[in-house]
Design a protein around this motif. Structure first.
Motif, PDB file in Angstrom:
ATOM      1  N   ILE A 161     -78.266-120.714 -41.377  1.00 62.38           N
ATOM      2  CA  ILE A 161     -77.391-121.763 -41.914  1.00 62.38           C
ATOM      3  C   ILE A 161     -77.092-122.846 -40.873  1.00 62.38           C
ATOM      4  O   ILE A 161     -76.109-123.546 -40.971  1.00 62.38           O
ATOM      5  N   ARG A 162     -77.960-122.943 -39.856  1.00 60.14           N
ATOM      6  CA  ARG A 162     -77.728-124.038 -38.901  1.00 60.14           C
ATOM      7  C   ARG A 162     -78.870-125.047 -38.997  1.00 60.14           C
ATOM      8  O   ARG A 162     -79.931-124.766 -39.547  1.00 60.14           O
ATOM      9  N   THR A 163     -78.600-126.216 -38.428  1.00 61.63           N
ATOM     10  CA  THR A 163     -79.599-127.284 -38.448  1.00 61.63           C
ATOM     11  C   THR A 163     -80.568-127.102 -37.288  1.00 61.63           C
ATOM     12  O   THR A 163     -80.156-126.798 -36.169  1.00 61.63           O
ATOM     13  N   ILE A 164     -81.835-127.310 -37.572  1.00 67.31           N
ATOM     14  CA  ILE A 164     -82.878-127.186 -36.553  1.00 67.31           C
ATOM     15  C   ILE A 164     -82.638-128.205 -35.419  1.00 67.31           C
ATOM     16  O   ILE A 164     -82.073-129.267 -35.664  1.00 67.31           O
ATOM     17  N   THR A 165     -83.046-127.858 -34.202  1.00 63.64           N
ATOM     18  CA  THR A 165     -82.917-128.797 -33.075  1.00 63.64           C
ATOM     19  C   THR A 165     -84.281-128.975 -32.409  1.00 63.64           C
ATOM     20  O   THR A 165     -85.240-128.270 -32.751  1.00 63.64           O
TER      21      THR A 165
ATOM     22  N   ARG B 156     -72.958-120.829 -33.841  1.00 61.99           N
ATOM     23  CA  ARG B 156     -72.730-120.939 -32.399  1.00 61.99           C
ATOM     24  C   ARG B 156     -72.229-122.344 -32.059  1.00 61.99           C
ATOM     25  O   ARG B 156     -72.650-123.317 -32.677  1.00 61.99           O
ATOM     26  N   GLY B 157     -71.370-122.439 -31.048  1.00 59.34           N
ATOM     27  CA  GLY B 157     -70.690-123.691 -30.730  1.00 59.34           C
ATOM     28  C   GLY B 157     -71.585-124.886 -30.450  1.00 59.34           C
ATOM     29  O   GLY B 157     -71.205-126.020 -30.678  1.00 59.34           O
ATOM     30  N   ASP B 158     -72.798-124.637 -29.934  1.00 60.64           N
ATOM     31  CA  ASP B 158     -73.668-125.769 -29.606  1.00 60.64           C
ATOM     32  C   ASP B 158     -74.575-126.156 -30.773  1.00 60.64           C
ATOM     33  O   ASP B 158     -75.407-127.042 -30.643  1.00 60.64           O
ATOM     34  N   TYR B 159     -74.429-125.507 -31.908  1.00 61.23           N
ATOM     35  CA  TYR B 159     -75.259-125.837 -33.073  1.00 61.23           C
ATOM     36  C   TYR B 159     -74.435-126.482 -34.179  1.00 61.23           C
ATOM     37  O   TYR B 159     -73.213-126.340 -34.219  1.00 61.23           O
ATOM     38  N   ASP B 160     -75.141-127.153 -35.106  1.00 57.27           N
ATOM     39  CA  ASP B 160     -74.464-127.731 -36.267  1.00 57.27           C
ATOM     40  C   ASP B 160     -74.666-126.841 -37.471  1.00 57.27           C
ATOM     41  O   ASP B 160     -75.799-126.421 -37.756  1.00 57.27           O
ATOM     42  N   LEU B 161     -73.575-126.599 -38.164  1.00 55.97           N
ATOM     43  CA  LEU B 161     -73.693-125.851 -39.407  1.00 55.97           C
ATOM     44  C   LEU B 161     -74.349-126.764 -40.440  1.00 55.97           C
ATOM     45  O   LEU B 161     -74.060-127.950 -40.500  1.00 55.97           O
ATOM     46  N   ASN B 162     -75.257-126.211 -41.214  1.00 56.16           N
ATOM     47  CA  ASN B 162     -75.990-126.998 -42.199  1.00 56.16           C
ATOM     48  C   ASN B 162     -75.477-126.653 -43.595  1.00 56.16           C
ATOM     49  O   ASN B 162     -75.733-125.576 -44.127  1.00 56.16           O
TER      50      ASN B 162
ATOM     51  N   PRO C 215     -70.612-124.365 -24.389  1.00 50.42           N
ATOM     52  CA  PRO C 215     -70.370-124.300 -25.835  1.00 50.42           C
ATOM     53  C   PRO C 215     -71.152-123.182 -26.529  1.00 50.42           C
ATOM     54  O   PRO C 215     -70.741-122.700 -27.580  1.00 50.42           O
ATOM     55  N   ASP C 216     -72.276-122.736 -25.917  1.00 47.86           N
ATOM     56  CA  ASP C 216     -73.045-121.674 -26.593  1.00 47.86           C
ATOM     57  C   ASP C 216     -72.365-120.302 -26.484  1.00 47.86           C
ATOM     58  O   ASP C 216     -72.879-119.306 -26.972  1.00 47.86           O
ATOM     59  N   ARG C 217     -71.202-120.253 -25.806  1.00 48.27           N
ATOM     60  CA  ARG C 217     -70.424-119.014 -25.757  1.00 48.27           C
ATOM     61  C   ARG C 217     -69.332-119.004 -26.837  1.00 48.27           C
ATOM     62  O   ARG C 217     -68.554-118.073 -26.936  1.00 48.27           O
ATOM     63  N   LEU C 218     -69.246-120.127 -27.572  1.00 46.61           N
ATOM     64  CA  LEU C 218     -68.213-120.228 -28.605  1.00 46.61           C
ATOM     65  C   LEU C 218     -68.815-119.955 -29.985  1.00 46.61           C
ATOM     66  O   LEU C 218     -69.992-120.229 -30.212  1.00 46.61           O
ATOM     67  N   VAL C 219     -67.976-119.439 -30.848  1.00 44.37           N
ATOM     68  CA  VAL C 219     -68.393-119.342 -32.255  1.00 44.37           C
ATOM     69  C   VAL C 219     -67.477-120.244 -33.072  1.00 44.37           C
ATOM     70  O   VAL C 219     -66.256-120.115 -33.021  1.00 44.37           O
ATOM     71  N   LYS C 220     -68.109-121.224 -33.759  1.00 46.24           N
ATOM     72  CA  LYS C 220     -67.342-122.123 -34.626  1.00 46.24           C
ATOM     73  C   LYS C 220     -67.104-121.429 -35.954  1.00 46.24           C
ATOM     74  O   LYS C 220     -68.027-120.844 -36.517  1.00 46.24           O
ATOM     75  N   THR C 221     -65.903-121.523 -36.438  1.00 47.65           N
ATOM     76  CA  THR C 221     -65.564-120.889 -37.708  1.00 47.65           C
ATOM     77  C   THR C 221     -65.131-121.970 -38.696  1.00 47.65           C
ATOM     78  O   THR C 221     -64.153-122.667 -38.449  1.00 47.65           O
ATOM     79  N   LEU C 222     -65.897-122.124 -39.745  1.00 41.41           N
ATOM     80  CA  LEU C 222     -65.591-123.172 -40.727  1.00 41.41           C
ATOM     81  C   LEU C 222     -65.274-122.545 -42.070  1.00 41.41           C
ATOM     82  O   LEU C 222     -65.917-121.572 -42.472  1.00 41.41           O
TER      83      LEU C 222
END
Ligand code: ATP
Ligand code: MG
Length: 580
Positions: A387-391, A298-304, A277-284
């Motif tokens: 703009i992503r949520t910390i992990t 990035r696909g493995d992260y959550d947009l915040n 999933p870290d090779r994907l870019v999520k587009t919202l």
């Protein structure tokens, strides 16, 4: 109180309407009953716990120089129009008209009302600082009321508002309130953390939430395992922005379109294309104050969304509807990407996507994705932001230590408001040089009912509630095993009198019930100490003293029991025996 006379309808069955433990137990222990969605009646046992928390709050507020007032619940629309919140507040604000057709609302919070009061009465710096609080019922027409008192529509809140001459003086008041809040939740016997928080619709410069740590909490907090840093994940910054740096050595592969029929989710696409999933870019695609904005992560992260709204400087941010998505991308949702968009709209990317090479995105075409997308060649690198949520893989923003994510229940929230409300409402004072200046404000809330619910969420077992001593409705329960046995009943009565004379709040279980029922109810109610008056009293005049929390049992002479109880309560409340 005698149990036989006490209005305490306990339930054996778990009510189907309740999802979380505290809600189930509050219904089962006869503390609350539902009248309508998010609206509850407090029964005597529940009200006692609520009053205990209120009393601790009141004592600590008074100690911190805040003064108690009681403000109206029904508020005129004009005041809300003056601050612009009549339009902005949305549907949580319950609006109605009175018989003269005047617009009103039920108070969800009281910045307007208190500032109106103070602008009429406070003239000079000599009247400051001023800190006023109330403990009162609020109404918020929550979109999803749930979990009983945890998220009601009608609920009891303590809200305080402070007025100071300048920011420096506000800092002092804010610190005092911060400390008072720590004392309150410590005195309630709760495991809590103050965390840095977003200022939300109330606005302002600084804010802390007080979180009771519990797995069922709706909030997630990022706590450092090394230093004292703790923040709501809504705003905890990500500092390792250029991660995934192994990629630059890769060469750029040719762009390819691949078929991904019906695959809208990151996991589906990743497993179909055999990439992580870290090779994907999520587009919202969002609507930000009415305008479409594209956000990439990035696909493995959550947009915040909170970070994004802050970055964009907008008040309203929501996911765009299907029609907007089609308009912007030319495809249905799930297949969006930064390459070949139909419409030119603002695009913001999280730092995590900047260093990607040969990545996967939606093709802006139904049932298709693009592989080997590269910045510069296929699309321009958009503006970058955090703009992503910390992990838990990210370092602590303060010391670089390890971050741990915990669930929490927000029981209190404090804000520095500055002059936001005083300027809008014209609340000015004359400073020592005779100049007119706006009052500098702070506001400080505690959900009283939510605190009781959170306490139960944190302190229970499979048998029932385990009340922390300071907020327990009763400190001790005397369970008389057989009330028909005169000797037993007599001993129970004597103990009851002795405990009351020591100011120990006691429930005497004098019901005509079997021992098993009495034990079960005592466990469900969660009263910290139980004295069992049974056969032993006839044998050698002794009783059993049981601790609900530890399950520890001690056999002692009946006449020694009251002082033993007193000692244990003193120990648990740090010497202060809180009474209503
Ligand atoms: P939330 O994010 O949970 O909706 P909030 O940020 O809207 O809370 P505030 O406006 O800061 O809450 O209100 C102060 C306190 O009132 C909160 O910390 C919480 O303890 C309590 N509270 C808020 N909304 C509710 C509710 N619907 N039911 C019970 N308590 C509530
Ligand atoms: Mg809210």
């Amino acid at each position: 109180m005698r149990y036989s006379k006490f209005f305490l309808p306990t339930l054996k069955e778990v009510p189907s309407e309740a999802e979380v433990v505290s809600h189930k137990l509050m219904l089962r222990a006869g503390m609350i009953r539902k009248l309508a969605s998010g609206i509850y009646s407090y029964l005597p046992y529940g009200l006692k716990a609520l009053r205990k928390v209120e009393q601790i709050v009141r004592e600590e507020m008074n100690r911190a120089d805040a003064q108690e007032v009681l403000l109206p619940m029904v508020q005129p629309a004009e005041l809300w129009k003056e601050t612009g919140r009549w339009e902005k507040y949305g549907r949580e604000l319950l609006r109605f008209k009175d018989r003269h057709d005047r617009e009103c609302c039920l108070g969800p919070t009281h910045e307007e009302v208190i500032t109106d009061l103070v602008r009429r009465e406070v003239r000079s710096y000599r009247d400051l600082p001023l800190n006023l609080y109330q403990i009162q019922t609020k109404f918020r027409d929550e979109i999803r009321p749930r979990f009983g008192l945890m998220r009601g529509r009608e609920f009891v809140m303590k809200d305080a508002y402070s007025f100071d001459v300048d920011e420096e003086a506000l800092d002092v008041t804010y610190r005092k309130m911060f400390d008072a809040y720590c004392h309150i939740f410590e005195r309630c016997g709760l495991d809590f953390r103050p965390v840095e928080a977003d200022t939300g619709t109330i606005g302002g410069h600084a804010s802390h939430e007080f979180m009771v740590i519990a797995d069922t909490g709706e909030d997630t907090i990022a706590c450092c395992t090394k230093c004292s840093y703790a923040a709501n994940v809504e705003l905890a910054p990500v500092v390792n922005r250029g991660e995934n740096l192994e990629l630059p050595s890769e060469s750029e592969e040719p762009l390819k379109k691949v078929s991904t029929v019906g695959m809208k989710r990151v996991e589906e696409v990743a497993s179909c294309l055999k990439v992580k999933p870290d090779r994907l870019v999520k587009t919202l695609i969002f609507m930000a104050d009415g305008k479409p904005v594209i956000a990439l992560v990035r696909g493995d992260y959550d947009l915040n969304e909170i970070k994004l709204a802050r970055y964009l400087g907008v008040e309203n941010l929501e996911l765009a509807d299907e029609e907007t998505i089609r308009h912007v991308t030319g495809a249905p949702s799930g297949f969006s990407g930064p390459v070949g968009l139909k419409e030119r709209v603002r695009m913001v990317a999280d730092y995590s996507v900047a260093s990607l090479k040969n990545f996967v995105t939606g093709a802006n075409e139904e049932d298709a994705h693009l592989v080997n997308v590269n910045w510069g060649r296929d699309a321009e690198l958009p503006e970058l932001a955090d703009i992503r949520t910390i992990t838990e893989k990210d370092p602590c923003p303060k010391c670089g230590g390890l971050i741990e994510l915990k669930r929490g229940i927000e029981v209190g929230h404090i804000f520095k408001l500055g002059t936001k409300y005083s300027e809008k409402l014209g609340a000015f004072f004359l400073d020592s040089k005779g100049r007119e200046r706006p009052l500098v404000m702070g506001c400080y809330g505690i959900g009283v009912g939510r605190t009781v619910a959170a306490a139960i969420e944190q302190n229970h077992d499979d048998k029932g509630i385990i009340f922390p001593v300071p907020i327990a409705p009763f400190q001790c329960i005397i369970s008389v095993m057989n009330i028909k046995d005169e000797e037993m009943m007599q001993a129970g009565e004597v103990l009851y009198g002795d405990l009351l004379s020591l100011d120990i709040e006691t429930l005497l279980d004098d019901r005509k019930e079997r021992a098993g029922v009495k034990f079960k109810d005592a466990e469900l109610l969660g009263i910290p100490l139980q004295i069992i008056v049974g056969k032993r009293i006839k044998e050698d005049g002794s009783v059993e003293l049981c601790e609900r929390a530890s399950g520890r049992k001690e056999v002692l002479k009946a006449k020694e029991a009251p002082t033993a109880v007193k000692e244990r309560i003193k120990h648990a409340t740090g010497g202060a025996c809180t009474r209503q």
